[in-house]
Design a protein around this motif. Structure first.
Motif, short mmCIF file in Angstrom:
data_model
loop_
_atom_site.label_atom_id
_atom_site.label_comp_id
_atom_site.label_asym_id
_atom_site.label_seq_id
_atom_site.Cartn_x
_atom_site.Cartn_y
_atom_site.Cartn_z
N SER A 121 26.01 27.93 37.91
CA SER A 121 27.17 28.79 37.77
C SER A 121 26.73 30.22 38.10
O SER A 121 25.60 30.61 37.81
CB SER A 121 27.72 28.71 36.35
N ILE A 122 27.61 30.98 38.75
CA ILE A 122 27.23 32.30 39.26
C ILE A 122 28.23 33.34 38.78
O ILE A 122 29.44 33.13 38.82
CB ILE A 122 27.19 32.29 40.81
N PHE A 123 27.70 34.48 38.34
CA PHE A 123 28.53 35.54 37.76
C PHE A 123 28.17 36.88 38.40
O PHE A 123 27.03 37.13 38.78
CB PHE A 123 28.29 35.67 36.26
N VAL A 124 29.17 37.76 38.44
CA VAL A 124 28.93 39.15 38.80
C VAL A 124 29.34 40.00 37.59
O VAL A 124 30.33 39.73 36.93
CB VAL A 124 29.72 39.56 40.06
N SER A 125 28.50 41.00 37.28
CA SER A 125 28.77 41.91 36.18
C SER A 125 29.35 43.21 36.73
O SER A 125 28.90 43.70 37.78
CB SER A 125 27.48 42.22 35.41
N LEU A 126 30.32 43.75 36.01
CA LEU A 126 31.02 44.95 36.46
C LEU A 126 30.79 46.09 35.48
O LEU A 126 30.66 45.87 34.27
CB LEU A 126 32.52 44.66 36.58
N LYS A 127 30.77 47.30 35.99
CA LYS A 127 30.67 48.47 35.14
C LYS A 127 32.03 48.73 34.48
O LYS A 127 33.07 48.34 35.00
CB LYS A 127 30.25 49.69 35.96
N GLN A 128 31.97 49.40 33.34
CA GLN A 128 33.22 49.74 32.67
C GLN A 128 33.94 50.79 33.50
O GLN A 128 33.41 51.86 33.79
CB GLN A 128 32.95 50.29 31.27
N GLY A 129 35.13 50.45 33.94
CA GLY A 129 35.88 51.37 34.79
C GLY A 129 37.15 50.72 35.27
O GLY A 129 37.66 49.78 34.67
N ASN A 130 37.67 51.21 36.37
CA ASN A 130 38.96 50.75 36.88
C ASN A 130 38.76 49.80 38.06
O ASN A 130 39.04 50.14 39.21
CB ASN A 130 39.83 51.95 37.29
N CYS A 131 38.27 48.62 37.79
CA CYS A 131 38.09 47.62 38.83
C CYS A 131 39.45 46.97 39.10
O CYS A 131 40.11 46.46 38.19
CB CYS A 131 37.08 46.55 38.37
N THR A 132 39.92 47.02 40.33
CA THR A 132 41.27 46.55 40.67
C THR A 132 41.33 45.04 40.77
O THR A 132 40.31 44.35 40.91
CB THR A 132 41.71 47.15 42.00
N SER A 133 42.56 44.52 40.73
CA SER A 133 42.77 43.08 40.92
C SER A 133 42.21 42.62 42.26
O SER A 133 41.59 41.56 42.35
CB SER A 133 44.26 42.73 40.83
N ASN A 134 42.44 43.40 43.30
CA ASN A 134 41.98 43.02 44.64
C ASN A 134 40.46 42.92 44.68
O ASN A 134 39.90 42.00 45.31
CB ASN A 134 42.45 44.03 45.68
N GLU A 135 39.77 43.85 44.01
CA GLU A 135 38.31 43.83 44.01
C GLU A 135 37.79 42.62 43.24
O GLU A 135 36.87 41.94 43.69
CB GLU A 135 37.77 45.12 43.42
N ILE A 136 38.38 42.34 42.09
CA ILE A 136 37.95 41.19 41.30
C ILE A 136 38.26 39.89 42.04
O ILE A 136 37.45 38.95 42.03
CB ILE A 136 38.61 41.22 39.91
N GLU A 137 39.41 39.81 42.71
CA GLU A 137 39.73 38.63 43.51
C GLU A 137 38.72 38.44 44.64
O GLU A 137 38.30 37.31 44.93
CB GLU A 137 41.14 38.76 44.08
N ARG A 138 38.34 39.54 45.25
CA ARG A 138 37.35 39.46 46.33
C ARG A 138 36.03 38.90 45.80
O ARG A 138 35.43 38.01 46.40
CB ARG A 138 37.13 40.85 46.93
#
Length: 325
Positions: A121-138
């Motif tokens: 299983s593979i995950f990406v970690s994100l910084k606390q901020g305003n990550c958009t739906s489009n970016e998360i979908e990508r």
């Protein structure tokens, strides 16, 4: 119990009194083989996942990377095993140099006694901020080897719309290790106790919300922050993960283990095993110094409402802070 001499000190660090535990030879051998493949990877941190329930000795391994050396290693490691993963690693290395929201990449490997080389299983970690739906979908599409899903886009949007206050999506992953039962998982950080029910309600989570809130309240003490893990495929799943994270400098786990014992989640002998494993320690290997500490406890709620507690132990290079998890 079979222990590979090359990594014996690592296994001893993770299992300080391994003669007390009933891990099978196959489990230990598989753990050794995985560590022998990956360790020591200088710019990585490792997390070992243990089950609390009696007679469940599975140990899973997660590895986080956020340095070029780590990307290069995993690209080469997976090139012959899973070329799609090697390509994925390349894509996220490029993203790491261009996105202000990207934090790290990590792999979760199920060590369940199956000797077949399975897709992690593979995950990406994100910084606390305003990550958009489009970016998360990508990111989710890349994690799923280029597969786009309308249902996933719908659920991601629902979760983002349900966020309030300081809450944000901290991790997104695709659970490839589940094969045909593969799901996408989102980890939500920053929710206060009073916001959990509202979030689950607004994102249309179909599980038992009162049970989830009750468990969160019962174990919410002496922690750094709480994380909620929800998942979906074509439908939102009624399963839920509630994670209780600790400050590595001021870990106070006694409340947690006492609570598990009081709720009869496991026996006193099992508690003693857990206390042995999560006790802070240090080890060195090939000139690298690593420190072991408790990462977090997790309570999973299954489809049928069963409670499955787990605990997670960090093994990280001394010179690094905790990242990726």
């Amino acid at each position: 119990m079979v222990v590979n001499d090359q990594i014996e000190n690592i296994v001893t660090c993770i299992f300080p009194k391994k003669e007390k535990y009933m891990f099978t030879d196959d489990m230990i051998t598989q753990l050794n083989e995985q560590l022998d493949s990956f360790f020591p990877l200088q710019h990585s941190s490792y997390v070992f996942e243990f089950r609390v329930k009696e007679d469940n000795e599975q140990v899973d391994l997660a590895i986080a990377i956020n340095k070029k050396e780590g990307f290069d290693f995993f690209k080469q490691y997976y090139q012959s095993r899973f070329p799609k993963i090697a390509y994925l690693v390349t894509q996220f290395y490029q993203i790491s140099n261009s996105s202000s929201n990207y934090k790290g990449l990590w792999f979760e490997i199920d060590l369940d006694g199956d000797k077949n080389d399975k897709t992690p299983s593979i995950f990406v970690s994100l910084k606390q901020g305003n990550c958009t739906s489009n970016e998360i979908e990508r990111y989710s599409t890349i994690l799923d080897f280029g597969i786009e899903k309308k249902s996933r886009s719908k659920f991601i949007a629902q979760c983002i719309d349900a966020l309030k206050g300081d809450a944000y999506i901290a991790h997104i992953g695709v659970m490839h290790s589940r094969k045909k039962a593969k799901t996408t998982r989102l980890y939500i950080n920053g929710l206060e106790l009073g916001e959990i029910h509202g979030f689950l309600d607004e994102c249309n989570w179909p599980g038992n919300k009162l049970q989830a809130v009750s468990l969160a309240e019962e174990f919410y003490d002496n922690i750094k922050y709480l994380s909620i893990a929800i998942e979906f495929n074509d439908k939102m799943k009624p399963t839920l993960g509630i994670e209780f994270h600790f400050d590595s400098k001021t870990v106070d786990y006694q409340f947690f283990v006492d609570k598990m014992l009081k709720k009869k989640m496991c026996s006193r002998k099992r508690i003693e095993m857990i206390e042995d494993i999560i006790k802070p320690d240090r080890t060195s290997y090939k000139g690298y110094s690593y420190k072991k500490s408790l990462s977090h406890f997790k309570i999973n709620i299954t489809t049928k409402g069963e409670i499955i507690p787990k605990f997670y132990v960090h093994l990280i290079p001394d010179y690094l802070g905790v990242f990726g998890f």
